[in-house]
Enzyme design. Structure first.
Site, PDB file in Angstrom:
ATOM      1  N   ASP A  37       0.754  -1.149   0.021  1.00  0.00           N
ATOM      2  CA  ASP A  37      -0.056  -0.119  -0.053  1.00  0.00           C
ATOM      3  C   ASP A  37       0.940   1.232  -0.015  1.00  0.00           C
ATOM      4  O   ASP A  37       1.904   1.321   0.765  1.00  0.00           O
ATOM      5  CB  ASP A  37      -0.855  -0.086   1.303  1.00  0.00           C
ATOM      6  CG  ASP A  37      -2.130   0.974   0.911  1.00  0.00           C
ATOM      7  OD1 ASP A  37      -3.203   0.421   0.893  1.00  0.00           O
ATOM      8  OD2 ASP A  37      -1.850   2.233   1.265  1.00  0.00           O
ATOM      9  N   ILE A  38       0.387   2.082  -0.757  1.00  0.00           N
ATOM     10  CA  ILE A  38       1.448   3.322  -1.029  1.00  0.00           C
ATOM     11  C   ILE A  38       1.335   4.483   0.438  1.00  0.00           C
ATOM     12  O   ILE A  38       1.948   5.151   0.543  1.00  0.00           O
ATOM     13  CB  ILE A  38       0.683   4.399  -2.179  1.00  0.00           C
ATOM     14  CG1 ILE A  38       1.914   5.002  -2.849  1.00  0.00           C
ATOM     15  CG2 ILE A  38      -0.525   5.033  -1.851  1.00  0.00           C
ATOM     16  CD1 ILE A  38       1.454   5.728  -4.175  1.00  0.00           C
ATOM     17  N   ASN A  83     -13.046  -3.149   2.430  1.00  0.00           N
ATOM     18  CA  ASN A  83     -13.884  -2.070   2.621  1.00  0.00           C
ATOM     19  C   ASN A  83     -14.735  -2.134   1.308  1.00  0.00           C
ATOM     20  O   ASN A  83     -14.287  -2.502   0.282  1.00  0.00           O
ATOM     21  CB  ASN A  83     -12.986  -0.601   2.411  1.00  0.00           C
ATOM     22  CG  ASN A  83     -11.988  -0.303   3.815  1.00  0.00           C
ATOM     23  OD1 ASN A  83     -12.680  -0.817   4.965  1.00  0.00           O
ATOM     24  ND2 ASN A  83     -10.863   0.210   3.567  1.00  0.00           N
ATOM     25  N   GLY A 118     -16.008   2.754   3.125  1.00  0.00           N
ATOM     26  CA  GLY A 118     -14.845   3.420   3.080  1.00  0.00           C
ATOM     27  C   GLY A 118     -14.106   3.156   1.939  1.00  0.00           C
ATOM     28  O   GLY A 118     -12.797   3.517   2.073  1.00  0.00           O
ATOM     29  N   GLN A 119     -14.819   2.544   0.951  1.00  0.00           N
ATOM     30  CA  GLN A 119     -13.832   1.933  -0.162  1.00  0.00           C
ATOM     31  C   GLN A 119     -13.513   3.313  -1.139  1.00  0.00           C
ATOM     32  O   GLN A 119     -14.303   3.932  -1.535  1.00  0.00           O
ATOM     33  CB  GLN A 119     -14.606   1.192  -1.121  1.00  0.00           C
ATOM     34  CG  GLN A 119     -13.798   0.369  -2.109  1.00  0.00           C
ATOM     35  CD  GLN A 119     -14.547  -0.792  -2.927  1.00  0.00           C
ATOM     36  OE1 GLN A 119     -15.574  -0.950  -2.667  1.00  0.00           O
ATOM     37  NE2 GLN A 119     -13.800  -1.371  -3.810  1.00  0.00           N
ATOM     38  N   HIS A 142      -9.987  -5.279  -3.405  1.00  0.00           N
ATOM     39  CA  HIS A 142      -8.765  -5.479  -2.689  1.00  0.00           C
ATOM     40  C   HIS A 142      -8.933  -6.101  -1.291  1.00  0.00           C
ATOM     41  O   HIS A 142      -9.663  -5.661  -0.628  1.00  0.00           O
ATOM     42  CB  HIS A 142      -7.846  -4.290  -2.687  1.00  0.00           C
ATOM     43  CG  HIS A 142      -8.229  -3.130  -2.385  1.00  0.00           C
ATOM     44  ND1 HIS A 142      -9.270  -2.474  -3.255  1.00  0.00           N
ATOM     45  CD2 HIS A 142      -8.304  -2.239  -1.199  1.00  0.00           C
ATOM     46  CE1 HIS A 142      -9.509  -1.291  -2.646  1.00  0.00           C
ATOM     47  NE2 HIS A 142      -8.976  -1.290  -1.439  1.00  0.00           N
ATOM     48  N   HIS A 166      -7.230  -5.729   2.373  1.00  0.00           N
ATOM     49  CA  HIS A 166      -5.896  -5.003   2.977  1.00  0.00           C
ATOM     50  C   HIS A 166      -5.201  -6.185   3.819  1.00  0.00           C
ATOM     51  O   HIS A 166      -6.300  -6.777   4.734  1.00  0.00           O
ATOM     52  CB  HIS A 166      -6.589  -4.070   3.788  1.00  0.00           C
ATOM     53  CG  HIS A 166      -6.892  -2.710   3.305  1.00  0.00           C
ATOM     54  ND1 HIS A 166      -6.250  -1.674   2.776  1.00  0.00           N
ATOM     55  CD2 HIS A 166      -8.212  -2.538   2.486  1.00  0.00           C
ATOM     56  CE1 HIS A 166      -6.954  -0.535   2.333  1.00  0.00           C
ATOM     57  NE2 HIS A 166      -8.030  -1.263   1.845  1.00  0.00           N
TER      58      HIS A 166
HETATM   59  P1  AMP Z   1      -9.891   1.419   0.184  1.00  0.00           P
HETATM   60  O1  AMP Z   1     -10.172   2.829   0.638  1.00  0.00           O
HETATM   61  O2  AMP Z   1     -10.288   0.264   0.905  1.00  0.00           O
HETATM   62  O3  AMP Z   1     -10.416   1.233  -1.361  1.00  0.00           O
HETATM   63  O4  AMP Z   1      -8.371   1.259  -0.134  1.00  0.00           O
HETATM   64  C1  AMP Z   1      -7.408   1.952  -1.108  1.00  0.00           C
HETATM   65  C2  AMP Z   1      -6.019   1.713  -0.893  1.00  0.00           C
HETATM   66  O5  AMP Z   1      -5.266   1.848  -1.806  1.00  0.00           O
HETATM   67  C3  AMP Z   1      -5.733   2.771   0.240  1.00  0.00           C
HETATM   68  O6  AMP Z   1      -5.314   2.172   1.814  1.00  0.00           O
HETATM   69  C4  AMP Z   1      -4.511   3.626  -0.564  1.00  0.00           C
HETATM   70  O7  AMP Z   1      -3.519   4.105   0.283  1.00  0.00           O
HETATM   71  C5  AMP Z   1      -4.267   2.627  -1.438  1.00  0.00           C
HETATM   72  N1  AMP Z   1      -3.603   3.226  -2.742  1.00  0.00           N
HETATM   73  C6  AMP Z   1      -3.966   4.074  -3.377  1.00  0.00           C
HETATM   74  N2  AMP Z   1      -3.312   4.522  -4.643  1.00  0.00           N
HETATM   75  C7  AMP Z   1      -2.372   3.485  -4.552  1.00  0.00           C
HETATM   76  C8  AMP Z   1      -1.037   3.115  -5.415  1.00  0.00           C
HETATM   77  N3  AMP Z   1      -0.962   3.920  -6.519  1.00  0.00           N
HETATM   78  N4  AMP Z   1      -0.220   2.256  -5.069  1.00  0.00           N
HETATM   79  C9  AMP Z   1      -0.503   1.205  -4.018  1.00  0.00           C
HETATM   80  N5  AMP Z   1      -1.588   1.869  -3.219  1.00  0.00           N
HETATM   81  C10 AMP Z   1      -2.422   2.803  -3.147  1.00  0.00           C
END
Ligand code: AMP
Ligand code: ZN
Length: 112
Positions: free
Chosen positions: A29-30, A85, A91-92, A98, A100
């Site tokens: 995760d970024i 999420n 909270g998605q 995906h 987590h």
């Molecule tokens: P959600 O809010 O459950 O949809 O999770 C989306 C996740 O994607 C968040 O934890 C972000 O930090 C992560 N995210 C967003 N952009 C990127 C990216 N380019 N590379 C890796 N993770 C990302």
């Protein structure tokens, strides 16, 4: 399709992969919320867990959870947390399913 994780899966946007096979990809995760924060996703586009359930692709769902669980076991100290999420209230923020995988610290409950 204008989907961030489809672009990552296609290699069009850089990521830090930790696992990949024909159907599932796992990346760092970024914006990590724990010492280990990995996102496990199908390579194919499904908006969320409900859509994958509707698609009745049991083997893909099982494999996704298998990979998430394996990573949690490997990276966790004494446990880990898997989160999906789902939708606006869930909270998605990225509409490509995906899981987590959070590990490496003690998690609290309830989440915010
Ligand atoms: P959600 O809010 O459950 O949809 O999770 C989306 C996740 O994607 C968040 O934890 C972000 O930090 C992560 N995210 C967003 N952009 C990127 C990216 N380019 N590379 C890796 N993770 C990302
Ligand atoms: Zn996608």
């Amino acid at each position: 399709m204008d989907c961030l994780f489809c672009k990552i899966a296609a290699g069009e946007i850089p990521s830090k992969p930790v696992y990949r096979d024909q159907t599932v990809l796992a990346i760092e995760d970024i914006n990590p919320q724990a010492p280990t924060h990995i996102l496990v996703m199908p390579v194919t586009h499904h908006a969320n867990i409900g859509e994958l359930s509707d698609a009745a692709d049991g083997p893909l769902l099982a494999h996704l959870m298998e990979v998430a669980t394996k990573l949690g076991r490997e990276r966790g100290r004494d446990g880990y947390r898997l989160v999906m999420n789902t939708g606006e209230d869930g909270g998605q923020t990225v509409d490509h399913l995906h899981v987590h995988v959070l590990a490496g610290r003690h998690m609290t409950w309830p989440p915010g």
